[in-house]
Design a protein around this motif. Structure first.
Motif, PDB file in Angstrom:
ATOM      1  N   GLY A   1      11.207   5.982 -12.769  1.00 48.10           N
ATOM      2  CA  GLY A   1      10.291   5.671 -12.527  1.00 48.10           C
ATOM      3  C   GLY A   1      10.355   6.692 -10.559  1.00 48.10           C
ATOM      4  N   ASN A   2       9.307   6.398 -10.743  1.00 47.28           N
ATOM      5  CA  ASN A   2       8.642   7.063  -9.166  1.00 47.28           C
ATOM      6  C   ASN A   2       7.527   6.711  -8.273  1.00 47.28           C
ATOM      7  N   THR A   3       8.072   6.760  -7.276  1.00 49.64           N
ATOM      8  CA  THR A   3       7.145   6.297  -5.869  1.00 49.64           C
ATOM      9  C   THR A   3       6.209   7.672  -5.373  1.00 49.64           C
ATOM     10  N   LYS A   4       4.883   7.709  -4.778  1.00 47.36           N
ATOM     11  CA  LYS A   4       4.078   8.331  -4.275  1.00 47.36           C
ATOM     12  C   LYS A   4       4.296   8.027  -2.633  1.00 47.36           C
ATOM     13  N   HIS A   5       3.844   9.033  -2.261  1.00 46.34           N
ATOM     14  CA  HIS A   5       3.244   9.143  -0.436  1.00 46.34           C
ATOM     15  C   HIS A   5       2.853  10.054   0.025  1.00 46.34           C
ATOM     16  N   ARG A   6       1.744   9.981   1.169  1.00 46.23           N
ATOM     17  CA  ARG A   6       0.443  10.770   0.984  1.00 46.23           C
ATOM     18  C   ARG A   6       0.349  10.183   2.811  1.00 46.23           C
ATOM     19  N   GLY A   7       0.768  10.729   3.662  1.00 49.36           N
ATOM     20  CA  GLY A   7       0.558  10.934   5.288  1.00 49.36           C
ATOM     21  C   GLY A   7      -0.068  11.578   6.109  1.00 49.36           C
ATOM     22  N   VAL A   8      -0.555  11.380   6.879  1.00 46.33           N
ATOM     23  CA  VAL A   8      -1.102  12.179   8.089  1.00 46.33           C
ATOM     24  C   VAL A   8      -0.166  11.652   9.391  1.00 46.33           C
ATOM     25  N   GLU A   9       0.502  12.339  10.483  1.00 47.66           N
ATOM     26  CA  GLU A   9       1.245  12.063  11.644  1.00 47.66           C
ATOM     27  C   GLU A   9       0.821  13.072  12.606  1.00 47.66           C
ATOM     28  N   GLY A  10       1.492  12.448  14.036  1.00 42.75           N
ATOM     29  CA  GLY A  10       1.154  14.242  14.818  1.00 42.75           C
ATOM     30  C   GLY A  10       1.964  12.977  16.811  1.00 42.75           C
ATOM     31  N   GLN A  11       1.990  14.320  16.853  1.00 44.24           N
ATOM     32  CA  GLN A  11       2.414  14.077  18.267  1.00 44.24           C
ATOM     33  C   GLN A  11       1.240  14.618  18.862  1.00 44.24           C
TER      34      GLN A  11
ATOM     35  N   GLN B   1       1.489  10.786  26.620  1.00 37.14           N
ATOM     36  CA  GLN B   1       1.560  10.674  25.311  1.00 37.14           C
ATOM     37  C   GLN B   1       1.238   9.962  24.502  1.00 37.14           C
ATOM     38  N   ILE B   2       1.255  10.129  23.246  1.00 37.60           N
ATOM     39  CA  ILE B   2       1.201   8.961  21.786  1.00 37.60           C
ATOM     40  C   ILE B   2       1.971   9.532  20.920  1.00 37.60           C
ATOM     41  N   ASN B   3       2.216   9.037  19.919  1.00 37.24           N
ATOM     42  CA  ASN B   3       3.459   9.079  18.511  1.00 37.24           C
ATOM     43  C   ASN B   3       2.623   8.731  17.394  1.00 37.24           C
ATOM     44  N   ALA B   4       2.072   8.865  17.029  1.00 38.86           N
ATOM     45  CA  ALA B   4       1.180   7.854  15.469  1.00 38.86           C
ATOM     46  C   ALA B   4       1.341   8.649  14.036  1.00 38.86           C
ATOM     47  N   SER B   5       1.411   7.414  13.174  1.00 47.13           N
ATOM     48  CA  SER B   5       1.783   8.146  12.285  1.00 47.13           C
ATOM     49  C   SER B   5       0.977   7.048  11.214  1.00 47.13           C
ATOM     50  N   TYR B   6      -0.048   7.691  10.014  1.00 53.80           N
ATOM     51  CA  TYR B   6      -0.212   6.652   9.314  1.00 53.80           C
ATOM     52  C   TYR B   6      -0.054   7.125   7.934  1.00 53.80           C
ATOM     53  N   ALA B   7       0.371   6.412   6.705  1.00 50.51           N
ATOM     54  CA  ALA B   7       0.869   6.492   5.636  1.00 50.51           C
ATOM     55  C   ALA B   7       0.600   5.369   4.586  1.00 50.51           C
ATOM     56  N   ARG B   8       0.490   5.981   3.629  1.00 45.27           N
ATOM     57  CA  ARG B   8      -0.305   5.248   1.842  1.00 45.27           C
ATOM     58  C   ARG B   8       1.042   5.295   0.650  1.00 45.27           C
ATOM     59  N   HIS B   9       2.094   4.398   0.617  1.00 49.54           N
ATOM     60  CA  HIS B   9       3.016   5.238  -0.188  1.00 49.54           C
ATOM     61  C   HIS B   9       3.160   3.447  -1.458  1.00 49.54           C
ATOM     62  N   THR B  10       3.006   3.808  -2.187  1.00 50.30           N
ATOM     63  CA  THR B  10       3.123   3.065  -3.370  1.00 50.30           C
ATOM     64  C   THR B  10       3.740   4.127  -4.637  1.00 50.30           C
ATOM     65  N   TYR B  11       3.984   1.902  -5.448  1.00 56.38           N
ATOM     66  CA  TYR B  11       4.900   2.614  -7.102  1.00 56.38           C
ATOM     67  C   TYR B  11       3.979   3.241  -8.079  1.00 56.38           C
ATOM     68  N   GLY B  12       5.084   4.204  -8.904  1.00 60.86           N
ATOM     69  CA  GLY B  12       4.740   4.898  -9.415  1.00 60.86           C
ATOM     70  C   GLY B  12       4.621   3.805 -10.591  1.00 60.86           C
ATOM     71  N   ASP B  13       5.580   4.418 -11.633  1.00 64.78           N
ATOM     72  CA  ASP B  13       5.282   3.237 -13.168  1.00 64.78           C
ATOM     73  C   ASP B  13       6.876   3.795 -13.493  1.00 64.78           C
ATOM     74  N   ILE B  14       7.267   2.184 -13.060  1.00 61.53           N
ATOM     75  CA  ILE B  14       8.400   1.383 -12.942  1.00 61.53           C
ATOM     76  C   ILE B  14       8.763   0.260 -13.184  1.00 61.53           C
ATOM     77  N   PRO B  15       9.252   0.596 -15.312  1.00 63.16           N
ATOM     78  CA  PRO B  15       9.667  -0.733 -15.738  1.00 63.16           C
ATOM     79  C   PRO B  15       9.784  -1.878 -15.247  1.00 63.16           C
TER      80      PRO B  15
END
Length: 676
Positions: free
Chosen positions: A524-534, A546-560
């Motif tokens: 199986g696998n997972t996918k991870h997409r995101g943006v982050e900044g400081q 100061q600001i530290n932030a991240s936006y991410a989308r972590h999703t499952y692939g095909d994992i029987p």
């Protein structure tokens, strides 16, 4: 106002542009590297930053790093996440590499999910966080990032003694000595921490020692460091029940008052290096020993685990003009014993399949050899090309010191088809993995750089995943986990502001997990997409933000093995993590910081049926320089006394469960600095 991170120079930030090139990261290669030349995302928290936070737990400092999703557990414990969901499971600690001065805290294959509690973070150290795969330099376990604890620099920490006191009978004493005599430099630091515990039966005592010496003879230097730690902790378990963390009285209870963790560690390393202009070299032999015992209160029968390992290794590196190359070697002997003292409570099935006595008793010898090479080619005045590759070879020689199979310690077969715990026959297992990297760094202007890289990270299976089996599984046929990453970033500075932004895409393959038959399997696998900044801005001479932030989308692939979860969000993965610090230099000698922390909602199960609502916190810190040698620091964590969960989870056996967050907490510290 002095910045709380290393990127902004403490004395010049209020009046002039911030020069990011002055910041150096030693872990981006085996040699000191200016930040703007790093082909990847990197953040550094200076020793001054850590001192200002005065963290009782490392998670309190790491909120300033975008993309970090550490969940604080009880006492010194935690679950890590870096450009990933919060990691759980037997091999979760293999996803993020934790190091001291570039040397892994634990041997490859023998990591521990809480291992950073052994690092000397309160003893004048600084932190580097490298985000994304860094296996081309660090090898196995540098899958989603590296957290490198840097021991203090000679001549910078000074001589000091500090006493901290806080709620729940917490106190800490630490002393640092920094001296120089001729060509010899010397640092010695010691701390003792006691916490009575926010929850019932959840206190700890911890001691740490650091000794560091450097001798310089011309262009050659020998830097030797020794650090030791000891922990004696009572451990609190999950609080069970929907939204139970919101009940203030209930949040202080502990359903497992008998749980404990005891650990000690010893580490010695000596780096020999020489710089001769066009070329430089270094070689670092090291030794480590770690020993831990804890009650597995989260398992039926509450067995005790004792694990230890000892290692001898050497890191080497050679730099010639644009070429870096090196070889890492390591030998490790590890042991694990799991045994149960009392009969299992619960159903007839549990009582019949989980016997009293030893469950596992094995020894593993590990050999690791890892050559690497990195070329940094200056294509033009503005463009720099990086090509890197590393091959990791690792062999486990496993020796089962008990009978094999699903029988108890005496060799009798358990009811209901066999015992829960299964021991494979003694064997040898080998793993090899190549990790490449291609990167570009383009200078837009003197103060702005674009960078991009494509890289692969990996981790070999941990010994516990291979040899700690259950049910009918007699051998674990596992592959190394890999992650492929593509990253694009922009960092720079203008007058009074600086920033680092990055976007990434990653896919993680050959996930090692436990299926519905309780088999350890790869797939199986997972996918991870995101943006982050400081982003940091000097608003005026007295105000800095100061600001530290991240936006991410972590999703499952095909994992029987997990059922119909493809496309679901990975559990324990808040989409948004952020923190912000507003600093005020009230007048000479008095500074204050207001900190805001935001954790987004997240699912607590793979089926996305259960959720934690997230939380926001406010913290207030202040530092008052009373006189030349005396300062008073104070902080008020969770200023609004918010009811929240440090960690939320869902178990099919127990339902919703939480590690409740602490209420409003005051800490006061008195620091005395003196001349040697």
């Amino acid at each position: 106002m002095a910045d709380e991170t290393a990127v902004v120079d403490e004395t010049a930030a209020a009046n002039q542009a911030v020069e990011v090139d002055e910041v150096i990261l030693v872990s981006a290669s085996r040699h000191i590297t200016p930040l703007n030349e790093v082909v990847g995302s990197a953040t550094q928290l200076s020793s001054e930053a850590l001192a200002a936070v005065n963290a009782q737990h490392i998670q309190q400092a790491l909120v300033q790093v975008p993309g970090v999703t550490f969940s604080r557990g009880d006492g010194v414990e935690y679950l890590p996440g870096l450009r990933s969901p919060v990691q759980t499971g037997a091999g979760a600690c293999g996803s993020i590499l934790s190091t001291i001065d570039g040397i892994p805290l634990r041997a490859a294959g023998f990591c521990n999910i809480n291992e950073l509690f052994e690092a000397p973070t309160e003893l004048g150290a600084s932190l580097e966080v490298l985000s994304g795969p860094w296996s081309t330099i660090y090898g196995s376990n540098a899958l989603t990032g590296v957290i490198n604890v840097l021991t203090p620099e000679f001549g910078l920490v000074g001589n000091q003694a500090a006493l901290s006191i806080s709620d729940n009978n917490y106190y800490q004493f630490k002393g640092l000595l920094d001296t120089q005599s001729g060509d010899n430099e010397f640092i010695a630091a010691l701390s003792h921490s006691h916490d009575g515990g926010y929850r019932d039966s959840s206190g700890y005592n911890q001691q740490k020692l650091l000794v560091k010496h450097r001798y310089a003879a011309g262009a050659a230097r020998v830097t030797t460091s020794f650090n030791a730690s000891r922990l004696d902790q009572q451990t609190a378990a999950y609080l069970v029940g929907k939204d139970s963390y919101k009940d203030k009285a209930l949040s202080k209870t502990n359903p497992s008052p008998e749980a404990y963790r005891k650990a000690h560690s010893l580490r010695l390393a000596s780096q020999i290096d020489q710089d001769k202009g066009d070329w430089a070299w270094q070689i670092t032999p090291y030794a480590r020993h770690v020993d831990m015992e804890f009650l597995q209160h989260f398992l039926p029968g509450t067995p005790i685990e004792q694990n230890r390992h000892s290692s001898l290794g050497v890191q080497s590196g050679l730099q010639w003009q644009w070429l870096d190359a090196g070889l890492d070697l390591e030998w490790t002997r590890g042991e694990l014993l799991q045994y149960q003292e009392n009969p299992t409570q619960g159903s007839d099935f549990l009582q019949a399949t989980i016997p009293v006595g030893k469950h596992y008793d094995y020894e593993v010898d590990s050999l690791m050899a890892s050559p690497f090479v990195q070329a940094n080619i200056q294509v033009s005045d503005a463009l720099r090309l990086t090509l890197a590759g590393r091959y990791d070879w690792q062999q486990y020689d496993y020796n089962n010191r008990m009978n094999s199979g699903r029988v108890d310690e005496q060799g009798y077969t358990c009811g209901f088809g066999g015992c829960r715990y299964s021991r494979p026959e003694s064997s040898k297992d080998r793993f090899g993995q190549f990790s490449p990297k291609l990167g570009l760094n383009y200078r837009l202007t003197q103060g702005q750089h674009l960078f991009t890289n494509a890289s692969r990270g990996h981790r070999a299976p941990q010994a516990t995943e291979l040899y700690r089996l259950q049910r009918a599984q007699s051998k674990a046929d596992l592959k190394s986990e890999t992650i492929d990453s593509l990253e694009l970033g922009w960092r720079g500075y203008l007058e009074r502001i600086n920033w680092q932004l990055a976007g990434y895409w990653m896919q993680r393959d050959n996930l090692i997990l436990r299926d519905s038959d309780f088999f350890n399997v790869s797939g199986g696998n997972t996918k991870h997409r995101g943006v982050e900044g400081q982003f940091r801005a000097q608003l005026s001479q007295d105000w800095q933000w100061q600001i530290n932030a991240s936006y991410a989308r972590h999703t499952y692939g095909d994992i029987p093995q997990l059922g119909a979860v493809k496309g679901n969000k990975v559990d324990s993965a808040p989409a948004v993590n952020a923190s912000s610090q507003l600093n005020w230099n009230a007048f000479e000698g008095l500074r204050a910081t207001l900190e805001w922390i935001y954790v987004d909602e997240y699912y607590t199960d793979a089926q996305n049926l259960h959720k934690y609502d997230g939380h926001q916190l406010l913290n207030l810190r202040g530092q008052w320089q009373i006189s030349r040698g005396v300062s008073l620091n104070a902080k008020l964590d969770n200023l609004l006394d918010t009811r929240y969960a440090e960690r939320a989870d869902y178990s099919s056996f127990a339902g919703d469960r939480y590690f409740p967050g602490r209420g409003r907490t005051l800490l006061v510290q008195l620091v005395y600095q003196f001349d040697s």
